[in-house]
Design a protein around this motif. Structure first.
Motif, PDB file in Angstrom:
ATOM      1  N   GLU A  82       1.397  -1.245  -0.091  1.00 32.07           N
ATOM      2  CA  GLU A  82      -0.066  -0.023  -0.275  1.00 32.07           C
ATOM      3  C   GLU A  82       0.935   1.126   0.232  1.00 32.07           C
ATOM      4  N   ASN A  83       0.750   2.524  -0.313  1.00 32.39           N
ATOM      5  CA  ASN A  83       1.228   3.656  -0.434  1.00 32.39           C
ATOM      6  C   ASN A  83      -0.265   4.559  -0.438  1.00 32.39           C
ATOM      7  N   ALA A  84       0.063   5.725   0.881  1.00 31.63           N
ATOM      8  CA  ALA A  84      -0.558   6.355   0.610  1.00 31.63           C
ATOM      9  C   ALA A  84      -0.176   8.558   0.756  1.00 31.63           C
ATOM     10  N   TYR A  85      -0.418   9.450  -0.341  1.00 33.46           N
ATOM     11  CA  TYR A  85       0.200  10.629   0.000  1.00 33.46           C
ATOM     12  C   TYR A  85      -0.610  11.304   1.462  1.00 33.46           C
ATOM     13  N   ILE A  86       0.075  11.612   2.147  1.00 37.14           N
ATOM     14  CA  ILE A  86       0.251  12.032   3.820  1.00 37.14           C
ATOM     15  C   ILE A  86       0.197  13.744   3.747  1.00 37.14           C
ATOM     16  N   SER A  87      -1.486  14.806   4.194  1.00 30.22           N
ATOM     17  CA  SER A  87      -1.843  16.100   4.306  1.00 30.22           C
ATOM     18  C   SER A  87      -1.177  16.530   5.429  1.00 30.22           C
ATOM     19  N   PRO A  88      -0.149  17.412   5.047  1.00 25.70           N
ATOM     20  CA  PRO A  88      -0.081  17.890   6.373  1.00 25.70           C
ATOM     21  C   PRO A  88      -0.665  18.649   6.888  1.00 25.70           C
ATOM     22  N   SER A  89      -1.619  18.924   6.834  1.00 25.94           N
ATOM     23  CA  SER A  89      -3.423  19.118   7.976  1.00 25.94           C
ATOM     24  C   SER A  89      -4.039  18.166   8.671  1.00 25.94           C
ATOM     25  N   SER A 177       5.519   7.012   8.584  1.00 22.56           N
ATOM     26  CA  SER A 177       5.742   8.135   9.495  1.00 22.56           C
ATOM     27  C   SER A 177       6.686   7.965  10.698  1.00 22.56           C
ATOM     28  N   GLN A 178       7.711   7.423  10.793  1.00 25.61           N
ATOM     29  CA  GLN A 178       8.617   6.968  11.584  1.00 25.61           C
ATOM     30  C   GLN A 178       9.418   8.074  12.229  1.00 25.61           C
ATOM     31  N   ASN A 179       9.438   9.008  11.550  1.00 22.24           N
ATOM     32  CA  ASN A 179      10.419  10.087  11.562  1.00 22.24           C
ATOM     33  C   ASN A 179       9.532  11.234  12.569  1.00 22.24           C
ATOM     34  N   GLN A 180       8.093  10.784  12.357  1.00 21.12           N
ATOM     35  CA  GLN A 180       6.922  11.843  13.166  1.00 21.12           C
ATOM     36  C   GLN A 180       6.708  11.521  14.772  1.00 21.12           C
ATOM     37  N   PRO A 181       6.769  12.231  16.109  1.00 22.43           N
ATOM     38  CA  PRO A 181       6.690  12.025  16.563  1.00 22.43           C
ATOM     39  C   PRO A 181       5.014  11.894  17.086  1.00 22.43           C
ATOM     40  N   ASN A 184       1.995  12.915  15.965  1.00 15.80           N
ATOM     41  CA  ASN A 184       1.524  13.367  14.670  1.00 15.80           C
ATOM     42  C   ASN A 184       1.374  11.821  14.255  1.00 15.80           C
ATOM     43  N   ARG A 185       1.833  10.854  14.494  1.00 15.63           N
ATOM     44  CA  ARG A 185       1.518   9.068  14.216  1.00 15.63           C
ATOM     45  C   ARG A 185      -0.181   9.110  13.904  1.00 15.63           C
ATOM     46  N   SER A 186      -0.416   9.441  15.502  1.00 22.12           N
ATOM     47  CA  SER A 186      -1.369   9.495  16.140  1.00 22.12           C
ATOM     48  C   SER A 186      -2.617  10.162  15.207  1.00 22.12           C
ATOM     49  N   SER A 187      -2.480  11.114  15.453  1.00 19.67           N
ATOM     50  CA  SER A 187      -3.387  11.942  14.010  1.00 19.67           C
ATOM     51  C   SER A 187      -3.526  11.625  12.645  1.00 19.67           C
ATOM     52  N   VAL A 188      -2.409  11.096  12.208  1.00 19.10           N
ATOM     53  CA  VAL A 188      -2.187  10.998  10.907  1.00 19.10           C
ATOM     54  C   VAL A 188      -2.955   9.341  10.384  1.00 19.10           C
ATOM     55  N   ILE A 189      -3.007   8.399  11.823  1.00 21.60           N
ATOM     56  CA  ILE A 189      -3.627   7.333  11.893  1.00 21.60           C
ATOM     57  C   ILE A 189      -4.934   6.941  12.269  1.00 21.60           C
ATOM     58  N   ALA A 201      -2.994   2.871   7.681  1.00 24.79           N
ATOM     59  CA  ALA A 201      -3.761   3.185   9.087  1.00 24.79           C
ATOM     60  C   ALA A 201      -2.379   2.192   9.673  1.00 24.79           C
ATOM     61  N   ASP A 202      -3.313   0.730   9.727  1.00 29.33           N
ATOM     62  CA  ASP A 202      -2.589  -0.444   9.641  1.00 29.33           C
ATOM     63  C   ASP A 202      -0.631  -0.304  10.506  1.00 29.33           C
ATOM     64  N   LEU A 203      -0.193   0.233   9.146  1.00 32.83           N
ATOM     65  CA  LEU A 203       1.428  -0.056   9.024  1.00 32.83           C
ATOM     66  C   LEU A 203       2.243   1.565   9.991  1.00 32.83           C
ATOM     67  N   VAL A 204       1.246   2.322   9.530  1.00 29.53           N
ATOM     68  CA  VAL A 204       1.924   3.231  10.938  1.00 29.53           C
ATOM     69  C   VAL A 204       1.746   2.659  12.087  1.00 29.53           C
ATOM     70  N   ALA A 205       0.416   2.343  12.631  1.00 33.08           N
ATOM     71  CA  ALA A 205       0.140   2.371  13.722  1.00 33.08           C
ATOM     72  C   ALA A 205       1.170   1.220  14.616  1.00 33.08           C
TER      73      ALA A 205
END
Length: 210
Positions: A82-89, A177-181, A184-189, A201-205
């Motif tokens: 999977e791949n996904a665009y990650i918005s700054p918002s 998103s390993q480089n995020q605090p 930010n990882r929680s909000s991205v998920i 989302a599961d990969l980031v989690a």
């Protein structure tokens, strides 16, 4: 492949799992005219001669790949899930600092090895059977090669050539998103789940777990 330390995935079993689950590979070879790329489903199998396993597949006999490559040069099979665009918002830190930019999350495996061509109907039939059995296993009524008329199957077997790569090295990159605090990882998920991108989302989690 450029892999910053925090995106490196060195676990062989994790990389092999991605190759099994997402078998459509981009196979890059060195032809007489330069680099060549083909998109081919490759079936990963254990191989007692290497801890990395082997990849088997087949191509049309009309595809010049089977005769137009350097057998002494490694080939590269690229697998992606999977791949996904990650918005700054999506970052929780955006309201506080504004110091965020867009990025793209993805996971990828690069498998290297020497390419072997196998022009043997019995081997090709076995490869087709093994790959079909695995990919059809989840269906209520799995299709089998024996379901097709024998003369039809035998004719098709003459029109394809087998390929095998004994994998000599693997590279894995999990940019999730390993480089995020943590906030930010929680909000991205949360944002990924809300947009229906559950696998990412599961990969980031998974990487966010302690």
């Amino acid at each position: 492949m450029y892999i910053p330390k925090h995106f490196d995935e060195p676990r062989i079993e994790v990389m092999q799992a991605l190759m099994r689950e997402y078998p459509l590979a981009t196979l890059v070879t060195l032809s007489f005219d330069g680099l060549n790329a083909n998109h081919i489903p490759l079936h990963w199998l254990e191989d007692g001669d290497t801890p990395y396993g082997c990849l088997r597949g087949h191509i049309a006999r009309t595809n010049p790949l089977w005769s137009d490559f350097d057998p002494q040069t490694e080939v590269l099979a690229v697998f992606q899930s999977e791949n996904a665009y990650i918005s700054p918002s999506w970052y929780a830190s955006k309201p506080q600092t504004g110091k965020v930019v867009p990025t793209w999350n993805y996971t990828a495996v690069h498998a290297y090895g020497k390419l072997r061509i196998i022009d043997d109907p019995a081997w090709i039939r076995g490869q087709l059977q093994a790959m079909t059995d695995e990919f059809e296993a989840g269906f209520p009524e799995p299709w089998a090669i024996a379901d097709a008329p024998a003369n039809f199957t035998e004719r098709l077997l003459t029109q394809i050539v087998g390929i095998e790569i004994s994998v000599t090295r693997l590279q894995g990159k999990w940019k999730v998103s390993q480089n995020q605090p943590p906030e930010n990882r929680s909000s991205v998920i949360e944002a990924l789940r809300a947009s229906g991108q559950v696998v990412m989302a599961d990969l980031v989690a998974d990487v966010a777990k302690p």
